[in-house]
Design a protein around this motif. Structure first.
Motif, PDB file in Angstrom:
ATOM      1  N   ALA A 114       0.824  -1.211   0.000  1.00  0.00           N
ATOM      2  CA  ALA A 114       0.000   0.000   0.000  1.00  0.00           C
ATOM      3  C   ALA A 114       0.857   1.261   0.000  1.00  0.00           C
ATOM      4  O   ALA A 114       0.467   2.290  -0.572  1.00  0.00           O
ATOM      5  N   ALA A 115       2.031   1.200   0.619  1.00  0.00           N
ATOM      6  CA  ALA A 115       2.924   2.357   0.659  1.00  0.00           C
ATOM      7  C   ALA A 115       3.677   2.558  -0.648  1.00  0.00           C
ATOM      8  O   ALA A 115       4.342   3.590  -0.837  1.00  0.00           O
ATOM      9  N   GLY A 116       3.603   1.583  -1.532  1.00  0.00           N
ATOM     10  CA  GLY A 116       4.272   1.698  -2.822  1.00  0.00           C
ATOM     11  C   GLY A 116       5.744   1.344  -2.814  1.00  0.00           C
ATOM     12  O   GLY A 116       6.446   1.547  -3.808  1.00  0.00           O
ATOM     13  N   THR A 117       6.235   0.798  -1.695  1.00  0.00           N
ATOM     14  CA  THR A 117       7.661   0.472  -1.586  1.00  0.00           C
ATOM     15  C   THR A 117       7.959  -0.992  -1.886  1.00  0.00           C
ATOM     16  O   THR A 117       9.110  -1.346  -2.116  1.00  0.00           O
ATOM     17  N   LEU A 118       6.932  -1.835  -1.896  1.00  0.00           N
ATOM     18  CA  LEU A 118       7.160  -3.251  -2.180  1.00  0.00           C
ATOM     19  C   LEU A 118       7.583  -3.455  -3.630  1.00  0.00           C
ATOM     20  O   LEU A 118       8.387  -4.345  -3.937  1.00  0.00           O
ATOM     21  N   GLU A 119       7.061  -2.626  -4.534  1.00  0.00           N
ATOM     22  CA  GLU A 119       7.423  -2.750  -5.950  1.00  0.00           C
ATOM     23  C   GLU A 119       8.916  -2.525  -6.162  1.00  0.00           C
ATOM     24  O   GLU A 119       9.539  -3.170  -7.014  1.00  0.00           O
ATOM     25  N   LEU A 120       9.493  -1.595  -5.401  1.00  0.00           N
ATOM     26  CA  LEU A 120      10.926  -1.329  -5.519  1.00  0.00           C
ATOM     27  C   LEU A 120      11.740  -2.552  -5.122  1.00  0.00           C
ATOM     28  O   LEU A 120      12.755  -2.871  -5.745  1.00  0.00           O
ATOM     29  N   LEU A 121      11.285  -3.224  -4.080  1.00  0.00           N
ATOM     30  CA  LEU A 121      11.987  -4.425  -3.639  1.00  0.00           C
ATOM     31  C   LEU A 121      11.871  -5.532  -4.678  1.00  0.00           C
ATOM     32  O   LEU A 121      12.862  -6.209  -5.001  1.00  0.00           O
ATOM     33  N   LEU A 122      10.675  -5.708  -5.248  1.00  0.00           N
ATOM     34  CA  LEU A 122      10.458  -6.784  -6.215  1.00  0.00           C
ATOM     35  C   LEU A 122      11.097  -6.485  -7.572  1.00  0.00           C
ATOM     36  O   LEU A 122      11.194  -7.379  -8.416  1.00  0.00           O
ATOM     37  N   ALA A 123      11.518  -5.239  -7.784  1.00  0.00           N
ATOM     38  CA  ALA A 123      12.225  -4.915  -9.027  1.00  0.00           C
ATOM     39  C   ALA A 123      13.626  -5.508  -9.044  1.00  0.00           C
ATOM     40  O   ALA A 123      14.256  -5.603 -10.101  1.00  0.00           O
ATOM     41  N   ASN A 124      14.124  -5.922  -7.883  1.00  0.00           N
ATOM     42  CA  ASN A 124      15.425  -6.581  -7.793  1.00  0.00           C
ATOM     43  C   ASN A 124      15.300  -8.052  -8.201  1.00  0.00           C
ATOM     44  O   ASN A 124      14.199  -8.607  -8.223  1.00  0.00           O
ATOM     45  N   PRO A 125      16.415  -8.691  -8.506  1.00  0.00           N
ATOM     46  CA  PRO A 125      16.372 -10.102  -8.921  1.00  0.00           C
ATOM     47  C   PRO A 125      16.105 -11.035  -7.733  1.00  0.00           C
ATOM     48  O   PRO A 125      16.989 -11.756  -7.269  1.00  0.00           O
ATOM     49  N   VAL A 126      14.876 -10.995  -7.234  1.00  0.00           N
ATOM     50  CA  VAL A 126      14.488 -11.831  -6.117  1.00  0.00           C
ATOM     51  C   VAL A 126      13.031 -12.255  -6.332  1.00  0.00           C
ATOM     52  O   VAL A 126      12.203 -11.455  -6.764  1.00  0.00           O
ATOM     53  N   SER A 127      12.736 -13.508  -6.076  1.00  0.00           N
ATOM     54  CA  SER A 127      11.393 -14.013  -6.340  1.00  0.00           C
ATOM     55  C   SER A 127      10.416 -13.554  -5.267  1.00  0.00           C
ATOM     56  O   SER A 127      10.798 -13.218  -4.148  1.00  0.00           O
ATOM     57  N   ARG A 128       9.145 -13.567  -5.615  1.00  0.00           N
ATOM     58  CA  ARG A 128       8.118 -13.187  -4.653  1.00  0.00           C
ATOM     59  C   ARG A 128       8.079 -14.148  -3.464  1.00  0.00           C
ATOM     60  O   ARG A 128       7.882 -13.717  -2.328  1.00  0.00           O
ATOM     61  N   VAL A 129       8.223 -15.416  -3.748  1.00  0.00           N
ATOM     62  CA  VAL A 129       8.191 -16.410  -2.665  1.00  0.00           C
ATOM     63  C   VAL A 129       9.320 -16.148  -1.682  1.00  0.00           C
ATOM     64  O   VAL A 129       9.127 -16.214  -0.459  1.00  0.00           O
ATOM     65  N   ARG A 130      10.487 -15.815  -2.188  1.00  0.00           N
ATOM     66  CA  ARG A 130      11.618 -15.549  -1.304  1.00  0.00           C
ATOM     67  C   ARG A 130      11.376 -14.302  -0.467  1.00  0.00           C
ATOM     68  O   ARG A 130      11.697 -14.263   0.728  1.00  0.00           O
ATOM     69  N   VAL A 131      10.790 -13.282  -1.083  1.00  0.00           N
ATOM     70  CA  VAL A 131      10.461 -12.066  -0.331  1.00  0.00           C
ATOM     71  C   VAL A 131       9.446 -12.376   0.761  1.00  0.00           C
ATOM     72  O   VAL A 131       9.577 -11.920   1.910  1.00  0.00           O
ATOM     73  N   ALA A 132       8.434 -13.164   0.427  1.00  0.00           N
ATOM     74  CA  ALA A 132       7.396 -13.503   1.412  1.00  0.00           C
ATOM     75  C   ALA A 132       7.999 -14.264   2.590  1.00  0.00           C
ATOM     76  O   ALA A 132       7.712 -13.952   3.756  1.00  0.00           O
ATOM     77  N   TYR A 133       8.833 -15.238   2.304  1.00  0.00           N
ATOM     78  CA  TYR A 133       9.439 -16.016   3.388  1.00  0.00           C
ATOM     79  C   TYR A 133      10.410 -15.158   4.208  1.00  0.00           C
ATOM     80  O   TYR A 133      10.499 -15.312   5.435  1.00  0.00           O
ATOM     81  N   ALA A 134      11.123 -14.263   3.542  1.00  0.00           N
ATOM     82  CA  ALA A 134      12.036 -13.390   4.276  1.00  0.00           C
ATOM     83  C   ALA A 134      11.269 -12.471   5.213  1.00  0.00           C
ATOM     84  O   ALA A 134      11.673 -12.251   6.362  1.00  0.00           O
ATOM     85  N   ARG A 135      10.148 -11.947   4.753  1.00  0.00           N
ATOM     86  CA  ARG A 135       9.336 -11.095   5.605  1.00  0.00           C
ATOM     87  C   ARG A 135       8.741 -11.893   6.768  1.00  0.00           C
ATOM     88  O   ARG A 135       8.605 -11.395   7.883  1.00  0.00           O
TER      89      ARG A 135
END
Length: 267
Positions: free
Chosen positions: A103-124
């Motif tokens: 909602a803050a618009g900052t998640l898109e910046l993180l996902l623009a890096n070479p990292v999968s969504r699943v990895r981001v979810a598990y890291a969070r």
């Protein structure tokens, strides 16, 4: 994954410091207040006359008095105050981990890096566990350090104190993963907060009412609140009901949240 995890923890560090200080202050107040009730048999008789449901919610179902160290800590801290504080923190952090950042618009910046969504979810999710673990350690260490000076730990063992603290954190984690999976599936932080908070409140109400309403007892048996309060880890240690069941719920919901997040479009 470690860099994503560390980044999430750094962004929550100020709030973590504030919550840590708040928990330490709460523990200090409990320890200082205990001598004012110790040995007050009239207070024990008053609480003995409460309904079974209320005594269950206060962690006094086994017949222990409020003025004993076990009864005091259960009724004033482990059966309500500590789990609620950890719940509020954990649900808030879990709802932010995906939905709030989106909602803050900052998640898109993180996902623009070479990292999968699943990895981001598990890291969070791991970051959530790490933040909650810090508060758990702060709570347990503060109690171990401050309580002996006022006789609050007389007759108690450190393993049981630690078990009660960990059990409260695991209960909070189980509800926090509800917020995580709702936020990951919908991208709505208010919805994640609302669903997880509503389930937590309903679970607490069911635990209190089930003693007087037999029809609620089957429902009570599947709520994390019941797993915590009924097992009474301060008296019995960390039983399988207090740690295995909420941990299993957290693992399943965490995996479900990561899978749902990987399959939907960002808002």
């Amino acid at each position: 994954m470690l860099s994503v995890l560390a980044h999430a923890v750094r962004r929550r560090r100020i709030g973590l410091i504030g919550w840590s200080l708040g928990l330490l202050g709460t523990v200090a107040l409990l320890a200082v207040a205990y001598p004012t009730v110790r040995g007050n048999h009239e207070l024990d008789r008053t609480f003995a006359g409460l309904s079974p449901g209320v005594r269950q919610l206060l962690g006094l179902a086994d017949g222990g008095g409020l003025t004993s160290p076990v009864g005091y800590l259960n009724s004033q801290f482990f059966a309500n105050l500590l789990p609620v504080m950890l719940l509020v923190f954990a649900i808030g952090a879990a709802s932010w981990s995906i939905a709030g950042d989106e909602a803050a618009g900052t998640l898109e910046l993180l996902l623009a890096n070479p990292v999968s969504r699943v990895r981001v979810a598990y890291a969070r999710l791991v970051a959530l566990v790490a933040l909650l673990a810090v508060l758990t350690v702060v709570s347990g260490a503060g109690l171990v350090a401050m309580a002996p000076a006022t006789g609050l730990t007389t007759g108690l063992t450190w393993p049981h104190l630690i078990a009660a603290t960990v059990a409260g954190a695991l209960m909070a984690l189980s509800y926090a993963t509800v917020a995580f999976v709702v936020g990951a599936a919908t991208g709505s932080r208010p919805l994640a907060l609302g669903v997880a908070s509503t389930l937590a409140v309903l679970g607490y109400l069911v635990e209190g009412l089930a003693a007087a309403v037999p029809a609620l007892r089957p429902v009570r048996s599947v709520t994390p609140w019941h797993w915590l309060i009924d097992s009474d880890p301060l008296r019995h240690g960390l039983t399988w009901q207090a740690w295995l069941l909420p941990l299993a719920v957290a693992v399943v919901l965490g995996a479900l949240g990561a899978a749902l997040f990987a399959r939907r479009d960002l808002r």
